[in-house]
Design a protein around this motif. Structure first.
Motif: not given
Length: 244
Positions: A46-48, A172-173, A177-179, A185-188
């Motif tokens: 999804a990130y890619g 990993p999910l 949950l933190f918009p 940053e979420q992916f890292a």
């Protein structure tokens, strides 16, 4: 030393008479690794592809539950099939003992002849085994067919697999949950958490298998990281190819 103490007659007798219970370490390790790989691969893809954090969370959660259930059912069916296969051979051996006992005597004789027994000792072994029907059948299962009785409970194995899959795979999910965080940053953070989970699972496995902790942990990290990298690369290439 401890090794000598473990091989004293009373300790040996205690171990041999111990009624071993099945363990589900492999179910937990397999479920945990696959769960983490599944969700982190979805997150990486999804990130890619440039999708939003919400899409990554939805796709990851959907895959987590569906794949977890599928894996649990597959594990159940695999163990159940093995047990049914063993029971089928057991019934066949019982029938052979009833219908052609002399042939089964000869099978026992040749099995133990190949182990080096002969003469009066061999005949005593055959007599001892053939007097106990259950021992006779179990001996044929082990010696003729190379089958060990399965101690695994398919329901328990399926449950452990599902719980490990969902429990570890959900980690990993969590960052999504933190918009308040940016997607990068979420992916890292998801990458870091996935790496920690992979290492912990690999380390846990090493404790039971008496393997080097660091090596086992890093090997599991490499496996999960490679799967995630492939998902990221595939999604990124397709995104560029189709100009999304």
């Amino acid at each position: 030393t401890e090794l000598l103490l473990q091989h004293r007659p009373e300790q040996i007798r205690k171990r041999l008479n111990h009624n071993y219970r099945s363990h589900n370490i492999s179910d937990a390790v397999l479920g945990g690794i696959d769960g983490c790989i599944t969700t982190f691969a979805v997150v990486s893809g999804a990130y890619g592809a440039g999708f939003s954090p919400f899409v990554a969370l939805v796709l990851g959660s959907a895959n987590l539950l569906a794949d977890g259930f599928s894996m649990a059912v597959s594990n159940y069916e695999s163990i159940k099939t093995d047990q049914e296969f063993i029971e089928g051979i057991r019934r066949s051996e019982e029938e052979h003992i009833d219908r052609v006992p002399e042939g089964e005597y000869e099978e026992i004789r040749q099995i133990f002849q190949q182990k080096g027994f002969e003469g009066e000792t061999l005949e005593k072994i055959i007599e001892t085994i053939s007097k106990d029907r259950n021992l006779w059948v179990e001996t044929m299962l082990t010696e003729e067919h190379g089958i060990q009785k399965s101690l695994l409970n398919p329901y328990k194995s399926a449950t452990v697999t599902f719980m490990a899959f969902v429990g570890v795979g959900a980690v990993p999910l969590l960052p999504f949950l933190f918009p308040i965080l940016e997607m990068s940053e979420q992916f890292a953070l998801s990458t870091f958490l996935a790496g920690v989970m992979f290492f912990l699972i690999g380390s846990l496995k090493s404790l039971f298998l008496k393997k080097p902790l660091i090596v086992s942990g890093l090997r599991t990290v490499l496996t999960g990281g490679t799967a995630a990298a492939l998902a990221f690369l595939a999604a990124h290439v397709l995104r560029e190819f189709f100009g999304i």
